[in-house]
Design an enzyme around this catalytic site. Sequence first.
Site, PDB file in Angstrom:
ATOM      1  CG  ASN A   9      -1.841   1.139   1.323  1.00 43.22           C
ATOM      2  OD1 ASN A   9      -1.465   2.276   1.074  1.00 43.22           O
ATOM      3  ND2 ASN A   9      -3.070   0.860   1.719  1.00 43.22           N
ATOM      4  CG  ASP A  69      -4.068  -6.015   9.560  1.00 45.26           C
ATOM      5  OD1 ASP A  69      -4.060  -5.762   8.341  1.00 45.26           O
ATOM      6  OD2 ASP A  69      -5.014  -6.587  10.117  1.00 45.26           O
ATOM      7  CB  SER A  70      -4.213  -0.084  10.091  1.00 49.48           C
ATOM      8  OG  SER A  70      -3.850   0.094   8.743  1.00 49.48           O
ATOM      9  CG  ASP A 155      -7.529   8.932   5.438  1.00 49.34           C
ATOM     10  OD1 ASP A 155      -7.754   8.069   6.309  1.00 49.34           O
ATOM     11  OD2 ASP A 155      -6.377   9.260   5.096  1.00 49.34           O
TER      12      ASP A 155
END
Length: 193
Positions: A9, A69-70, A155
């Site tokens: 990412n 990891d989010s 976001d």
Amino acid sequence: MKVIIATKNEGKVREFKQLLAPFGYEPVSLTEAGVQAEMIEDGETFEENAHIKAKEVYRLAGLPVIADDSGLEVEFLGGAPGIYSARYAGENATDEQRNQKLLEEMQGVDMPLRKARFVCAIYFILDDKREYCVTGTLDGFIGYEPVGNGGFGYDPIFMIDEDTSLAQIDSREKNKISHRAQAMKKLAEELQK
């Protein structure tokens, strides 16, 4: 010292580079390190998935590794999308498609029930004897429509106050308050011990 950021990412790579620079590390992406890793994130928590990624990249490269990891947990949805945040609207869905799916599921839900939080678990393997795992969070709520052009992922729909989404603040400000920044602060405290 080089540290591999175990992600593909590009948004996360940019954030980690900004967050790690003050600590004297030279962060490199998987691509920059020449590491080809296919990681199966089959853990049941953010922490387990970060651990899986870090271990695999460390095994392949033998260099210090930071994996995270989010994701987003929405209270009204029982914590969903949670560890499935990246695949919430399907395996190859865009950020816009994931945001749209979430907004559709929240349609008609009033503000007190729109509470959400970003979660970031970081697993850092420095060497064969030193490993660290920390977790950071950022509380907010799901807005009614995407707002702002910055950031990535959820976001634009994650509101940090009544008028401002995470996609409306610049990266320096985001890197002071984000779930990833909170986890990095905890990691820095661990490394200083």
